[in-house]
Structures are given as structure tokens and as C-alpha cells.
Scaffold this motif. Sequence first.
Motif, short mmCIF file in Angstrom:
data_model
loop_
_atom_site.label_atom_id
_atom_site.label_comp_id
_atom_site.label_asym_id
_atom_site.label_seq_id
_atom_site.Cartn_x
_atom_site.Cartn_y
_atom_site.Cartn_z
N PRO A 17 -19.38 31.37 33.87
CA PRO A 17 -18.17 30.32 33.78
C PRO A 17 -16.84 30.80 34.16
O PRO A 17 -16.52 31.68 33.65
CB PRO A 17 -18.52 30.02 32.28
N THR A 18 -16.33 29.94 34.94
CA THR A 18 -14.74 30.11 35.23
C THR A 18 -13.88 29.11 35.07
O THR A 18 -14.44 27.84 34.76
CB THR A 18 -14.90 30.51 36.80
N THR A 19 -12.72 29.21 35.11
CA THR A 19 -11.65 28.11 34.75
C THR A 19 -10.90 27.90 36.30
O THR A 19 -9.96 27.06 35.87
CB THR A 19 -10.84 28.15 33.53
N ASP A 20 -10.98 28.82 37.12
CA ASP A 20 -10.02 28.96 38.18
C ASP A 20 -10.71 28.27 39.67
O ASP A 20 -10.13 28.55 40.69
CB ASP A 20 -9.58 30.32 38.38
N GLY A 21 -12.13 27.83 39.39
CA GLY A 21 -12.59 27.11 40.79
C GLY A 21 -13.39 27.92 41.36
O GLY A 21 -14.05 27.84 42.57
N LYS A 22 -13.53 29.43 41.12
CA LYS A 22 -14.19 30.31 41.69
C LYS A 22 -15.89 30.25 41.28
O LYS A 22 -15.87 30.14 40.25
CB LYS A 22 -13.54 31.71 41.42
N LEU A 23 -16.60 30.29 42.25
CA LEU A 23 -17.92 30.45 42.12
C LEU A 23 -18.16 32.04 41.83
O LEU A 23 -18.11 32.58 42.73
CB LEU A 23 -18.70 29.67 43.27
N ILE A 24 -19.13 32.25 40.71
CA ILE A 24 -19.76 33.60 40.64
C ILE A 24 -21.14 33.48 40.26
O ILE A 24 -21.39 32.94 39.23
CB ILE A 24 -18.81 34.35 39.52
N GLU A 25 -21.92 34.04 41.16
CA GLU A 25 -23.46 33.89 40.94
C GLU A 25 -23.74 35.42 40.69
O GLU A 25 -23.89 36.17 41.69
CB GLU A 25 -24.11 33.28 42.09
N GLU A 26 -24.09 35.91 39.62
CA GLU A 26 -24.55 37.34 39.38
C GLU A 26 -26.26 37.21 39.65
O GLU A 26 -26.77 36.71 39.06
CB GLU A 26 -24.08 37.82 37.91
N HIS A 27 -26.59 37.98 40.70
CA HIS A 27 -27.95 38.10 40.79
C HIS A 27 -28.46 39.32 40.23
O HIS A 27 -29.58 39.23 39.56
CB HIS A 27 -28.17 38.36 42.56
N ILE A 28 -27.99 40.41 39.96
CA ILE A 28 -28.44 41.30 39.23
C ILE A 28 -27.22 42.07 38.39
O ILE A 28 -26.22 42.25 38.96
CB ILE A 28 -29.04 42.78 40.40
N GLY A 29 -27.35 42.56 37.19
CA GLY A 29 -26.40 42.92 36.50
C GLY A 29 -26.54 42.62 34.95
O GLY A 29 -27.74 42.24 34.55
N GLN A 30 -25.66 43.10 34.14
CA GLN A 30 -25.69 43.09 32.69
C GLN A 30 -25.92 41.53 32.19
O GLN A 30 -26.79 41.29 31.26
CB GLN A 30 -24.54 43.41 31.94
#
Length: 124
Positions: A17-30
Motif C-alpha cells: 500500500p502506498t499514498t504517493d501513486g507508486k506501484l510496488i509489487e513484491e514478488h519474493i520477500g518478507q
Amino acid sequence: MSSEKRYFRQQNPFIVPTTDGKLIEEHIGQASTGTSQYSVAHMVAPPQWSEPHQRPEFDEVTIVVRGRKRFEIDGDVVELGAGESLLIKAGARVRYSNPFEAECEYWSVCVPAFSPATVHREEE
């Protein structure tokens, strides 16, 4: 012989979830797979996007797919274009931005995995 598969196919990355319009899709990680050794995320930063300086406890590799991205690293400014990559080592003071008119699409690999507790973002 173990019946456990020795691979994982990610079909539903964790959308941060972001509030600045950036898309972040974590494929592998915590957040997505509970993996702490490394993380792999796909990102799209909108035009004129930036975030505060940070001093992460992890190495981060960025690979730009489309557009351009600016990095301020310990006082130096580096700009990457499509097809270029950059390794920023743990402990560097860095600020990421897309001050340009087009979106910037890129992949990020962090070792160890990205964590909000170890990114150390500065207050603006």
C-alpha cells in the motif's frame, strides 16, 4: 526423496500500500513469501515522484526497464535509463526519485530482504 517442490511460482505478488501513486509489487520477500534472505519487487514510479532520504541496512540492485530514475547517493547524483542497473551498498545515504515527465518502471532486488525496520527513512 522429498515430495516438496524446489520452486515457487508467484502468481499473486503482494501489492504494497502506498499514498504517493507508486506501484510496488513484491514478488519474493518478507511481505509476500516470508523470505528474509532477499527480496524482489517490480515498481512503477509516476512522473515527479520522490521519497525521503534513507540509509538502508541492505544492498539494493535496481534494474530500469522503462523511463529514467534519479539516485542521490552520498552526495553524488546518478541517473539511469532503460536497460541500465545500479548496485547501492548497505549504509549509503540514498534518495530515489523520478523528476521526469514519464513513468519509470524498474525492478529492485534487496539483500537481505527489504524491511520497513531496516530502511531507515528520514523525516522530510
